[in-house]
Write a protein that holds these residues in place. Sequence first.
Motif, PDB file in Angstrom:
ATOM      1  N   ARG A 124       0.779  -1.288   0.095  1.00  0.00           N
ATOM      2  CA  ARG A 124      -0.063   0.031  -0.035  1.00  0.00           C
ATOM      3  C   ARG A 124       0.915   1.072  -0.074  1.00  0.00           C
ATOM      4  O   ARG A 124       0.449   2.324   0.308  1.00  0.00           O
ATOM      5  CB  ARG A 124      -1.005   0.050   1.223  1.00  0.00           C
ATOM      6  CG  ARG A 124      -1.640  -1.175   1.332  1.00  0.00           C
ATOM      7  CD  ARG A 124      -2.651  -1.474  -0.007  1.00  0.00           C
ATOM      8  NE  ARG A 124      -3.700  -2.370   0.234  1.00  0.00           N
ATOM      9  CZ  ARG A 124      -4.336  -3.156  -0.868  1.00  0.00           C
ATOM     10  NH1 ARG A 124      -3.930  -2.643  -2.008  1.00  0.00           N
ATOM     11  NH2 ARG A 124      -5.473  -3.892  -0.511  1.00  0.00           N
ATOM     12  N   VAL A 127      -0.892   4.208  -1.952  1.00  0.00           N
ATOM     13  CA  VAL A 127      -1.991   4.961  -1.355  1.00  0.00           C
ATOM     14  C   VAL A 127      -1.613   5.652  -0.036  1.00  0.00           C
ATOM     15  O   VAL A 127      -2.163   6.661   0.123  1.00  0.00           O
ATOM     16  CB  VAL A 127      -3.149   3.928  -1.194  1.00  0.00           C
ATOM     17  CG1 VAL A 127      -4.273   4.315  -0.526  1.00  0.00           C
ATOM     18  CG2 VAL A 127      -3.447   3.055  -2.394  1.00  0.00           C
ATOM     19  N   LEU A 131      -2.375   9.504   0.897  1.00  0.00           N
ATOM     20  CA  LEU A 131      -2.922   9.938   2.137  1.00  0.00           C
ATOM     21  C   LEU A 131      -1.920  10.952   2.806  1.00  0.00           C
ATOM     22  O   LEU A 131      -2.480  12.052   3.289  1.00  0.00           O
ATOM     23  CB  LEU A 131      -3.273   8.764   3.051  1.00  0.00           C
ATOM     24  CG  LEU A 131      -4.245   7.776   2.617  1.00  0.00           C
ATOM     25  CD1 LEU A 131      -4.055   6.562   3.522  1.00  0.00           C
ATOM     26  CD2 LEU A 131      -5.683   8.582   2.972  1.00  0.00           C
ATOM     27  N   LEU A 149     -11.876   6.616   1.043  1.00  0.00           N
ATOM     28  CA  LEU A 149     -11.100   5.113   0.616  1.00  0.00           C
ATOM     29  C   LEU A 149     -12.101   4.069  -0.013  1.00  0.00           C
ATOM     30  O   LEU A 149     -12.858   3.681   1.148  1.00  0.00           O
ATOM     31  CB  LEU A 149     -10.264   4.978   1.885  1.00  0.00           C
ATOM     32  CG  LEU A 149      -9.185   3.841   1.550  1.00  0.00           C
ATOM     33  CD1 LEU A 149      -8.155   4.142   0.599  1.00  0.00           C
ATOM     34  CD2 LEU A 149      -8.523   3.382   2.774  1.00  0.00           C
ATOM     35  N   LYS A 157      -9.440  -2.000   3.014  1.00  0.00           N
ATOM     36  CA  LYS A 157      -9.800  -0.516   3.220  1.00  0.00           C
ATOM     37  C   LYS A 157      -9.834  -0.006   4.858  1.00  0.00           C
ATOM     38  O   LYS A 157      -9.129   0.685   5.275  1.00  0.00           O
ATOM     39  CB  LYS A 157     -11.390  -0.318   2.853  1.00  0.00           C
ATOM     40  CG  LYS A 157     -11.470  -0.659   1.415  1.00  0.00           C
ATOM     41  CD  LYS A 157     -12.877  -0.225   0.918  1.00  0.00           C
ATOM     42  CE  LYS A 157     -14.055  -0.989   1.518  1.00  0.00           C
ATOM     43  NZ  LYS A 157     -13.991  -2.340   1.370  1.00  0.00           N
ATOM     44  N   ALA A 161      -7.065   1.906   6.868  1.00  0.00           N
ATOM     45  CA  ALA A 161      -7.189   3.307   7.208  1.00  0.00           C
ATOM     46  C   ALA A 161      -6.803   3.460   8.865  1.00  0.00           C
ATOM     47  O   ALA A 161      -6.340   4.258   9.340  1.00  0.00           O
ATOM     48  CB  ALA A 161      -8.665   3.410   7.172  1.00  0.00           C
ATOM     49  N   LEU A 256     -11.553  10.644   7.460  1.00  0.00           N
ATOM     50  CA  LEU A 256     -11.257   9.536   6.678  1.00  0.00           C
ATOM     51  C   LEU A 256     -12.495   8.761   6.534  1.00  0.00           C
ATOM     52  O   LEU A 256     -12.768   7.873   7.842  1.00  0.00           O
ATOM     53  CB  LEU A 256      -9.852   8.829   7.288  1.00  0.00           C
ATOM     54  CG  LEU A 256      -9.648   7.658   6.199  1.00  0.00           C
ATOM     55  CD1 LEU A 256      -9.425   7.863   4.817  1.00  0.00           C
ATOM     56  CD2 LEU A 256      -8.329   7.059   7.023  1.00  0.00           C
ATOM     57  N   THR A 258     -14.335   4.890   4.713  1.00  0.00           N
ATOM     58  CA  THR A 258     -14.146   3.944   4.238  1.00  0.00           C
ATOM     59  C   THR A 258     -15.503   3.514   3.624  1.00  0.00           C
ATOM     60  O   THR A 258     -16.480   3.348   4.251  1.00  0.00           O
ATOM     61  CB  THR A 258     -13.347   2.802   4.843  1.00  0.00           C
ATOM     62  OG1 THR A 258     -14.354   2.309   5.773  1.00  0.00           O
ATOM     63  CG2 THR A 258     -12.065   3.289   5.529  1.00  0.00           C
ATOM     64  N   ARG A 274     -11.260  11.145  -3.480  1.00  0.00           N
ATOM     65  CA  ARG A 274     -11.521   9.646  -3.443  1.00  0.00           C
ATOM     66  C   ARG A 274     -10.165   8.889  -3.905  1.00  0.00           C
ATOM     67  O   ARG A 274      -9.560   9.156  -4.812  1.00  0.00           O
ATOM     68  CB  ARG A 274     -12.442   9.379  -4.302  1.00  0.00           C
ATOM     69  CG  ARG A 274     -12.803   7.891  -4.622  1.00  0.00           C
ATOM     70  CD  ARG A 274     -13.540   7.240  -5.384  1.00  0.00           C
ATOM     71  NE  ARG A 274     -15.104   7.969  -5.525  1.00  0.00           N
ATOM     72  CZ  ARG A 274     -15.765   8.525  -6.033  1.00  0.00           C
ATOM     73  NH1 ARG A 274     -14.997   8.953  -7.506  1.00  0.00           N
ATOM     74  NH2 ARG A 274     -17.068   9.003  -6.084  1.00  0.00           N
ATOM     75  N   LEU A 275      -9.820   7.928  -3.127  1.00  0.00           N
ATOM     76  CA  LEU A 275      -8.923   7.067  -3.427  1.00  0.00           C
ATOM     77  C   LEU A 275      -9.076   5.837  -3.542  1.00  0.00           C
ATOM     78  O   LEU A 275      -9.845   5.174  -2.534  1.00  0.00           O
ATOM     79  CB  LEU A 275      -7.717   7.211  -2.191  1.00  0.00           C
ATOM     80  CG  LEU A 275      -7.000   8.298  -1.987  1.00  0.00           C
ATOM     81  CD1 LEU A 275      -6.164   8.490  -0.758  1.00  0.00           C
ATOM     82  CD2 LEU A 275      -6.312   8.823  -3.002  1.00  0.00           C
ATOM     83  N   LEU A 277      -8.687   1.595  -3.787  1.00  0.00           N
ATOM     84  CA  LEU A 277      -7.842   0.820  -3.310  1.00  0.00           C
ATOM     85  C   LEU A 277      -8.063  -0.606  -4.047  1.00  0.00           C
ATOM     86  O   LEU A 277      -9.123  -1.207  -4.098  1.00  0.00           O
ATOM     87  CB  LEU A 277      -8.056   0.297  -1.677  1.00  0.00           C
ATOM     88  CG  LEU A 277      -7.004  -0.501  -0.872  1.00  0.00           C
ATOM     89  CD1 LEU A 277      -5.572   0.250  -1.088  1.00  0.00           C
ATOM     90  CD2 LEU A 277      -7.612  -0.674   0.352  1.00  0.00           C
TER      91      LEU A 277
END
Length: 382
Positions: A124, A127, A131, A149, A157, A161, A256, A258, A274-275, A277
């Motif tokens: 990760r 990502v 963040l 996320l 996720k 997080a 944050l 998810t 928006r990210l 995963l």
Amino acid sequence: MPAGPLADFYDRLHALHLAAGQPSVRRLQQLTRAERRPRGINPTSIHAVFTRPRLARWEVVGEIVRVLGGDVEEFARLWRRANRCQSHDDSLVDPAPHARPWAPADATPVPRELPPDVLPFTGRGPVRAALDGLLAEGTTRAAMMTVLLTGSTGIGKSALAVHWAHRVADRFPDGQLYADLRGESPGQPPTPVEVLTAFLDALGVATAGLPASPAALAARYRTRMSGRRMLVLLDNASTVGQVRPLLPGSPGCLVLVTSRDGLAELVVRHGARRLELGPLSAEAGVELLRGLIGDRVDADPESAYDLVRRCGGRPLALRVAAERMTAHRTTALTTPALTTPALATAPALATTALPGPPLAPVRVVDHPRLCVQRWTALADSG
């Protein structure tokens, strides 16, 4: 520190802002335009008016109070009392070099609600870097940062997080709030009123006198969060309606979220970033297996890579496979029950057969604290 006058000042100021319809920083800048200040008060100075613990200059505060329709004389008295309180405290205490500029101005409890980190944690990198970048951006802008996320069930996720939140927790000295909104779990999710009540309780607000109206409760929460630098982790959201009342609004906060869903409205109307995963890389997946089952990976690396591929790079599926191997030491990486493509989808994980005693069905939960509910061998009744 005698925090009463400071707390009174900020409570009244935020109540005034709320009563005026919560105009944005940009709108306040427009309202403060004048001949001697054609562009209005700059956004940084406006932000400082509402931000603890340091009082802004009265010239700026008074102008903001005026455009909000407040009683300037009343606020002048509040400001002078708060300023004397602050000056008295400054004369008694020599702040340490590492003193935190976002420390709360009153005796409010500092909540530390993050769930335990999930270990081992691998991969990760991109990502996490994204963040980190959004966190850095959030510290320089006059608006709250919201990050969404997203990803499919079992993709990790919640684990990411929580892991990232622990890593940056010291950047939020006023605390961290956490709520599992149970968007992917059976049963009724918590209502916004239930979550807001829990958050306010964690922030030291007496729950006995809280308003019954969800809107009034959300306003009380935003007021309490104002001027604080806090991280709010909202896990497993399924709708924007779950999230919207829990957005604090303070520029010092990062939220944050998810979710398995895209929550487009959160991006469009509330400016969330928006990210997405995706699966673990083959290398990160094998590293996760190595952390879970040790040298059995190095004894048969080819089969380990094959298991990662058949699990679709999903951390949850890999943890299930590792759990089964730990529970049954005779199970090899090449066991068909471990390398079946069914492991790539969480619903199929509960019924995949393994050698040995029959196993009770389990519910697999995409949550770092409940990654796998251990299978229990059923007693042979026959």
